[in-house]
Design a protein around this motif. Sequence first.
Motif, PDB file in Angstrom:
ATOM      1  N   MET A   1      -2.730   3.019   4.700  1.00  0.00           N
ATOM      2  CA  MET A   1      -3.698   3.687   3.827  1.00  0.00           C
ATOM      3  C   MET A   1      -4.000   5.091   4.345  1.00  0.00           C
ATOM      4  O   MET A   1      -4.131   6.040   3.558  1.00  0.00           O
ATOM      5  N   ALA A   2      -4.113   5.241   5.664  1.00  0.00           N
ATOM      6  CA  ALA A   2      -4.370   6.555   6.247  1.00  0.00           C
ATOM      7  C   ALA A   2      -3.264   7.530   5.880  1.00  0.00           C
ATOM      8  O   ALA A   2      -3.516   8.677   5.500  1.00  0.00           O
ATOM      9  N   GLY A   3      -2.006   7.081   5.982  1.00  0.00           N
ATOM     10  CA  GLY A   3      -0.883   7.940   5.628  1.00  0.00           C
ATOM     11  C   GLY A   3      -0.843   8.249   4.147  1.00  0.00           C
ATOM     12  O   GLY A   3      -0.525   9.380   3.740  1.00  0.00           O
ATOM     13  N   ALA A   4      -1.172   7.243   3.317  1.00  0.00           N
ATOM     14  CA  ALA A   4      -1.141   7.443   1.868  1.00  0.00           C
ATOM     15  C   ALA A   4      -2.187   8.452   1.416  1.00  0.00           C
ATOM     16  O   ALA A   4      -1.962   9.214   0.471  1.00  0.00           O
ATOM     17  N   LEU A   5      -3.342   8.490   2.100  1.00  0.00           N
ATOM     18  CA  LEU A   5      -4.442   9.378   1.709  1.00  0.00           C
ATOM     19  C   LEU A   5      -4.502  10.650   2.550  1.00  0.00           C
ATOM     20  O   LEU A   5      -5.365  11.498   2.316  1.00  0.00           O
ATOM     21  N   ASN A   6      -3.621  10.766   3.538  1.00  0.00           N
ATOM     22  CA  ASN A   6      -3.662  11.884   4.488  1.00  0.00           C
ATOM     23  C   ASN A   6      -5.027  11.977   5.171  1.00  0.00           C
ATOM     24  O   ASN A   6      -5.604  13.055   5.319  1.00  0.00           O
TER      25      ASN A   6
ATOM     26  N   ILE B   1       0.837  -1.206   0.000  1.00  0.00           N
ATOM     27  CA  ILE B   1       0.000   0.000   0.000  1.00  0.00           C
ATOM     28  C   ILE B   1       0.869   1.253   0.000  1.00  0.00           C
ATOM     29  O   ILE B   1       0.613   2.210  -0.739  1.00  0.00           O
ATOM     30  N   ALA B   2       1.898   1.248   0.831  1.00  0.00           N
ATOM     31  CA  ALA B   2       2.783   2.414   0.899  1.00  0.00           C
ATOM     32  C   ALA B   2       3.475   2.658  -0.442  1.00  0.00           C
ATOM     33  O   ALA B   2       3.562   3.805  -0.909  1.00  0.00           O
ATOM     34  N   LEU B   3       3.947   1.592  -1.068  1.00  0.00           N
ATOM     35  CA  LEU B   3       4.637   1.741  -2.353  1.00  0.00           C
ATOM     36  C   LEU B   3       3.689   2.235  -3.449  1.00  0.00           C
ATOM     37  O   LEU B   3       4.140   2.864  -4.419  1.00  0.00           O
ATOM     38  N   ALA B   4       2.392   1.953  -3.286  1.00  0.00           N
ATOM     39  CA  ALA B   4       1.409   2.384  -4.283  1.00  0.00           C
ATOM     40  C   ALA B   4       0.843   3.762  -3.976  1.00  0.00           C
ATOM     41  O   ALA B   4       0.035   4.290  -4.753  1.00  0.00           O
ATOM     42  N   ALA B   5       1.235   4.376  -2.867  1.00  0.00           N
ATOM     43  CA  ALA B   5       0.679   5.668  -2.454  1.00  0.00           C
ATOM     44  C   ALA B   5       0.757   6.746  -3.534  1.00  0.00           C
ATOM     45  O   ALA B   5      -0.185   7.544  -3.678  1.00  0.00           O
ATOM     46  N   PRO B   6       1.833   6.833  -4.326  1.00  0.00           N
ATOM     47  CA  PRO B   6       1.891   7.890  -5.346  1.00  0.00           C
ATOM     48  C   PRO B   6       0.760   7.818  -6.369  1.00  0.00           C
ATOM     49  O   PRO B   6       0.457   8.823  -7.014  1.00  0.00           O
ATOM     50  N   LEU B   7       0.107   6.669  -6.518  1.00  0.00           N
ATOM     51  CA  LEU B   7      -1.021   6.565  -7.454  1.00  0.00           C
ATOM     52  C   LEU B   7      -2.192   7.434  -7.021  1.00  0.00           C
ATOM     53  O   LEU B   7      -3.061   7.769  -7.833  1.00  0.00           O
ATOM     54  N   ALA B   8      -2.224   7.802  -5.741  1.00  0.00           N
ATOM     55  CA  ALA B   8      -3.267   8.696  -5.230  1.00  0.00           C
ATOM     56  C   ALA B   8      -2.656  10.002  -4.749  1.00  0.00           C
ATOM     57  O   ALA B   8      -3.190  10.653  -3.855  1.00  0.00           O
ATOM     58  N   ARG B   9      -1.521  10.358  -5.343  1.00  0.00           N
ATOM     59  CA  ARG B   9      -0.809  11.584  -4.994  1.00  0.00           C
ATOM     60  C   ARG B   9      -0.374  11.584  -3.526  1.00  0.00           C
ATOM     61  O   ARG B   9      -0.284  12.631  -2.883  1.00  0.00           O
ATOM     62  N   GLY B  10      -0.124  10.387  -3.007  1.00  0.00           N
ATOM     63  CA  GLY B  10       0.343  10.249  -1.637  1.00  0.00           C
ATOM     64  C   GLY B  10       1.843  10.042  -1.577  1.00  0.00           C
ATOM     65  O   GLY B  10       2.515   9.866  -2.591  1.00  0.00           O
TER      66      GLY B  10
ATOM     67  N   ALA C   1     -13.562  12.611   4.848  1.00  0.00           N
ATOM     68  CA  ALA C   1     -13.418  11.730   3.693  1.00  0.00           C
ATOM     69  C   ALA C   1     -14.673  11.805   2.816  1.00  0.00           C
ATOM     70  O   ALA C   1     -15.769  12.121   3.278  1.00  0.00           O
ATOM     71  N   SER C   2     -14.497  11.477   1.536  1.00  0.00           N
ATOM     72  CA  SER C   2     -15.595  11.562   0.579  1.00  0.00           C
ATOM     73  C   SER C   2     -15.506  10.409  -0.412  1.00  0.00           C
ATOM     74  O   SER C   2     -14.583   9.589  -0.366  1.00  0.00           O
ATOM     75  N   ALA C   3     -16.470  10.371  -1.331  1.00  0.00           N
ATOM     76  CA  ALA C   3     -16.466   9.348  -2.374  1.00  0.00           C
ATOM     77  C   ALA C   3     -15.178   9.420  -3.201  1.00  0.00           C
ATOM     78  O   ALA C   3     -14.657   8.388  -3.658  1.00  0.00           O
ATOM     79  N   ALA C   4     -14.654  10.620  -3.398  1.00  0.00           N
ATOM     80  CA  ALA C   4     -13.405  10.759  -4.155  1.00  0.00           C
ATOM     81  C   ALA C   4     -12.249  10.059  -3.451  1.00  0.00           C
ATOM     82  O   ALA C   4     -11.358   9.491  -4.096  1.00  0.00           O
ATOM     83  N   ASP C   5     -12.260  10.082  -2.125  1.00  0.00           N
ATOM     84  CA  ASP C   5     -11.211   9.394  -1.370  1.00  0.00           C
ATOM     85  C   ASP C   5     -11.348   7.878  -1.489  1.00  0.00           C
ATOM     86  O   ASP C   5     -10.345   7.155  -1.460  1.00  0.00           O
ATOM     87  N   ILE C   6     -12.583   7.392  -1.618  1.00  0.00           N
ATOM     88  CA  ILE C   6     -12.763   5.954  -1.847  1.00  0.00           C
ATOM     89  C   ILE C   6     -12.133   5.572  -3.181  1.00  0.00           C
ATOM     90  O   ILE C   6     -11.461   4.542  -3.292  1.00  0.00           O
ATOM     91  N   SER C   7     -12.319   6.400  -4.197  1.00  0.00           N
ATOM     92  CA  SER C   7     -11.699   6.140  -5.500  1.00  0.00           C
ATOM     93  C   SER C   7     -10.178   6.117  -5.377  1.00  0.00           C
ATOM     94  O   SER C   7      -9.505   5.271  -5.986  1.00  0.00           O
ATOM     95  N   ARG C   8      -9.614   7.019  -4.593  1.00  0.00           N
ATOM     96  CA  ARG C   8      -8.166   7.053  -4.400  1.00  0.00           C
ATOM     97  C   ARG C   8      -7.688   5.797  -3.674  1.00  0.00           C
ATOM     98  O   ARG C   8      -6.646   5.228  -4.011  1.00  0.00           O
ATOM     99  N   ALA C   9      -8.467   5.351  -2.689  1.00  0.00           N
ATOM    100  CA  ALA C   9      -8.110   4.131  -1.963  1.00  0.00           C
ATOM    101  C   ALA C   9      -8.138   2.922  -2.899  1.00  0.00           C
ATOM    102  O   ALA C   9      -7.270   2.044  -2.825  1.00  0.00           O
ATOM    103  N   LEU C  10      -9.123   2.881  -3.776  1.00  0.00           N
ATOM    104  CA  LEU C  10      -9.214   1.774  -4.730  1.00  0.00           C
ATOM    105  C   LEU C  10      -8.033   1.785  -5.696  1.00  0.00           C
ATOM    106  O   LEU C  10      -7.511   0.724  -6.064  1.00  0.00           O
TER     107      LEU C  10
END
Length: 325
Positions: A261-266, A224-233, A293-302
């Motif tokens: 995930m919390a750290g990746a999405l702030n 998850i941490a390595l994938a964080a940049p995919l959500a601008r994390g 958090a919002s629906a947009a954050d769910i998309s970022r988590a996905l």
Amino acid sequence: MLIYENTLWVLLAALLLDAVIGDPAWLWKRLPHPVVWIGKLIAVFDKHFNKTAHEPFVRKLGGVLTLFFLVAGSLLIGAGIHALAASLPLGEIFTVVIAAVFIALNSLYRHVAAVRDGLQTGGLEGGRKAVSMIVGRDPKQLDEAGVSRAAIESCAENFSDGVVAPVVWFAVLGLPGLIAYKAVNTADSMIGHKNEVYADFGWASARFDDLINLPASRLSALFIALAAPLARGSIRTSVRCALDDAGKHRSPNAGWPEAAMAGALNLSLAGPRIYPGYTVNDRFLNAAGRRDASAADISRALAIMLGAFALQTVFVAVLAVLFAL
């Protein structure tokens, strides 16, 4: 030898099959899913070994016996299926299909995405209805931010339990290990609760589930941490949050992917949660993060979860190549 010499190639094919096809709804409408069979067996043990008239020690002993029979039976069934597959001309394809049934990336994505879609098309009530399918907390107590955080927490935790852990145990013990893992994990979800009914009977299943999920929870946090940049994390922020905050979670394992995930999405995840009849007063993971958090954050988590899955798949492929040399 319990597993194929090319187990990792079989595992790689199973990962790709689940990602592309998942669990066909038309099939499981006609046949009970293997996890349903496991659940029915656990319910039988629960009915006979977890009687309120029994002393706590007797209920705990019944839970230990239940766990023993589940694990032993699952290992034997897995070994039998493996032996059958090994005797077939295209047995490895059969094994790929069976393994894919127990990997849940596709179904997890669809269930979490349904919460996002529910919020976007049906508003708060749509989100509440969809999130009630994947979490046990009281949906009526959740606002939009609460629905979104619940979906994101489920995404992170179930990525570990439903995707990474099955891969780990298939890699180690083949089908017997995979089926035994799913049996224990199902038992934990059904009887591993710290309430009056299951505190004793479910004790063994809960503790054993904690043990066998230790490696997967840490690996999932890393992916998850390595994938964080995919959500601008930030990878660094995600890793630091996992290391600093994972221990704040009541679960020794769920805190790792959720904190990552919390750290990746702030975002601030976990914290106090209301379930039917009781409230859990946990500390927040990444307490300095956003809570709106919002629906947009769910998309970022996905997006992060898919990236983490891709990294795991590449990792398995690299290992398969290395072991083939």
